[in-house]
Design a protein around this motif. Structure first.
Motif, PDB file in Angstrom:
ATOM      1  N   SER A 164       4.597  40.270  15.439  1.00 37.72           N
ATOM      2  CA  SER A 164       3.647  41.350  15.595  1.00 37.72           C
ATOM      3  C   SER A 164       4.005  42.770  15.259  1.00 37.72           C
ATOM      4  O   SER A 164       3.609  43.630  14.708  1.00 37.72           O
ATOM      5  N   PRO A 170      -2.103  41.864  15.217  1.00 42.34           N
ATOM      6  CA  PRO A 170      -2.641  41.356  16.717  1.00 42.34           C
ATOM      7  C   PRO A 170      -1.606  39.984  16.827  1.00 42.34           C
ATOM      8  O   PRO A 170      -1.888  39.289  15.909  1.00 42.34           O
ATOM      9  N   HIS A 208     -12.116  36.090  22.650  1.00 44.00           N
ATOM     10  CA  HIS A 208     -11.783  37.106  21.372  1.00 44.00           C
ATOM     11  C   HIS A 208     -12.967  36.429  20.402  1.00 44.00           C
ATOM     12  O   HIS A 208     -12.879  37.138  19.000  1.00 44.00           O
ATOM     13  N   HIS A 231      -7.874  48.069  26.446  1.00 47.47           N
ATOM     14  CA  HIS A 231      -6.926  48.420  25.438  1.00 47.47           C
ATOM     15  C   HIS A 231      -7.045  49.761  24.687  1.00 47.47           C
ATOM     16  O   HIS A 231      -5.978  50.511  24.494  1.00 47.47           O
ATOM     17  N   GLU A 240       0.215  42.627  23.867  1.00 44.25           N
ATOM     18  CA  GLU A 240      -0.704  42.981  22.776  1.00 44.25           C
ATOM     19  C   GLU A 240      -0.569  44.510  22.491  1.00 44.25           C
ATOM     20  O   GLU A 240      -0.719  45.452  23.543  1.00 44.25           O
ATOM     21  N   PHE A 242      -2.428  46.342  20.209  1.00 42.79           N
ATOM     22  CA  PHE A 242      -3.478  46.854  19.212  1.00 42.79           C
ATOM     23  C   PHE A 242      -4.560  46.427  19.814  1.00 42.79           C
ATOM     24  O   PHE A 242      -4.635  45.569  20.697  1.00 42.79           O
ATOM     25  N   PRO A 244      -7.955  44.923  19.989  1.00 45.99           N
ATOM     26  CA  PRO A 244      -8.725  43.897  19.246  1.00 45.99           C
ATOM     27  C   PRO A 244      -9.975  44.424  18.510  1.00 45.99           C
ATOM     28  O   PRO A 244     -10.649  45.361  18.838  1.00 45.99           O
TER      29      PRO A 244
END
Length: 283
Positions: A164, A170, A208, A231, A240, A242, A244
Motif C-alpha cells: 500500500s 487502498p 466497502h 477517514h 488504511e 487513504f 475510501p
C-alpha cells in the motif's frame, strides 16, 4: 496459496468467543421476568464494563439534562435493546488487547472505529430510524476483520501494508488481491460465527461495497459513508492511509439531502472525542 477466510475465523474463534458479560446480559434481556435490578447485577459483574456504560450514557452522544448514575437509569433512558447493543460493542474491544504496536496502533484503531460508530449513529438519526444504536455497533465493528488479519495472518498483513505504501493503493483493495478476500468479508464471517443478527453481519461485510448486499444496502451504506467521513477527518486509522472511494449508489440509497453533510460533520466533531474518551479510558 491463499488462505480460506472461514478457516481463518475458525482458528481465531477458538480463543475469541463473545465475552461472558455480553452473553449473560443478552440472555437476561430476553427473559421478560428480569428486573432492572437483576440487569444491573449482571452488568456489575464486570466493573469496568458497567463504568464504561455509565460514561457513555453521560457523554455528549446523549447529552441528558441530568446525570445518569446507575445501570438501571441507563437502561431506562437509553432503552434496553439499545443498551444491549452498547454492551456488545464495548465488550468486544477487550478481545483484541495485546497486539504488538509495530503491527497496529490499537489506540488509533479504536479511535477510528469509535468515531465511525458515532458518525453512523448520527447519520441514522437523520434518517429517523427506530434503533440507531445498531448503527453504533456496526460502526464500531466495521474494521474488526482487519484485526483478525493482523492476528492470524501477520506476514500477509505486513505484505499488504508495504504494498500500500509502495503503490499508494487502498489496503482493502490490496487485501482482495493478496488474500482473495478483504477485511470487511472476514469481519462479516466472524460476526456470523458469533450468531449476531444478519443486519449487523451485512453492515460490516459490505461496508466497502453496499450494493452487493440485497437485504441491507441502506445499513451498509450508512457505515460506508461514516467510514469515509472519519477517514476524511483523520479520526484514527486501522492501517488504511487513504480515504475510501464514495459509492454514488450507496449515498443515493440513504435518501438524504446533501445539506445534511455539514450538520453531520459538526455533530461528529462535537461527539466523537468525548465518546472515544468514555470508551477507551480503561481499555
Amino acid at each position: 496459496m491463499r488462505p480460506d477466510p472461514k478457516q481463518v475465523i475458525a482458528s481465531i474463534t477458538k480463543i475469541a468467543s463473545l465475552p461472558d458479560v455480553c452473553i449473560k446480559f443478552s440472555a437476561a434481556l430476553r427473559d421478560p421476568k428480569t428486573s432492572n435490578r437483576e440487569l444491573e447485577e449482571v452488568l456489575s459483574e464486570d466493573v469496568a464494563m458497567a463504568a464504561r456504560v455509565l460514561r457513555i450514557a453521560n457523554s455528549a452522544m446523549y447529552s441528558f439534562p441530568s446525570r445518569v448514575d446507575t445501570v438501571s437509569q441507563a437502561a431506562t433512558v437509553i432503552g434496553y435493546k439499545q443498551l444491549n447493543d452498547i454492551v456488545l460493542a464495548c465488550s468486544i474491544i477487550n478481545m483484541f488487547k495485546g497486539l504488538p504496536q509495530d503491527v497496529v496502533d490499537m489506540e488509533s484503531f479504536w479511535r477510528h472505529s469509535i468515531s465511525c460508530a458515532v458518525a453512523a449513529r448520527i447519520i441514522a438519526s437523520h434518517r429517523r430510524v427506530a434503533n440507531i444504536e445498531q448503527y453504533f455497533t456496526a460502526g464500531l465493528l466495521h474494521d474488526i476483520g482487519r484485526l483478525v488479519i493482523f492476528v492470524e495472518l501477520p506476514h500477509r498483513a505486513t505484505e499488504i501494508l508495504s504494498k500500500s505504501k509502495r503503490t499508494n493503493a487502498p489496503m482493502y483493495k490490496l487485501e482482495q488481491e493478496v488474500l482473495g478476500f478483504d477485511h470487511a468479508k472476514l469481519g462479516g464471517i466472524l460476526l456470523k460465527s458469533w450468531k449476531l443478527p444478519k443486519r449487523l453481519v451485512d453492515s460490516v461485510a459490505y461496508h466497502h461495497a453496499p450494493a452487493r448486499t440485497h437485504d441491507y444496502m441502506v445499513e451498509s451504506s450508512v457505515i460506508h459513508v461514516a467510514d469515509i467521513i472519519c477517514h476524511a477527518l483523520k479520526y484514527g486509522e486501522s492501517g488504511e492511509r487513504f480515504v475510501p472511494d464514495l459509492s454514488e449508489s450507496a449515498w443515493e440509497s440513504l435518501g438524504l439531502s446533501i445539506d445534511v453533510v455539514s450538520p453531520v460533520l459538526d455533530q461528529v466533531k462535537i461527539q466523537a472525542a468525548d465518546v472515544v474518551k468514555s470508551i477507551l479510558q480503561d481499555a
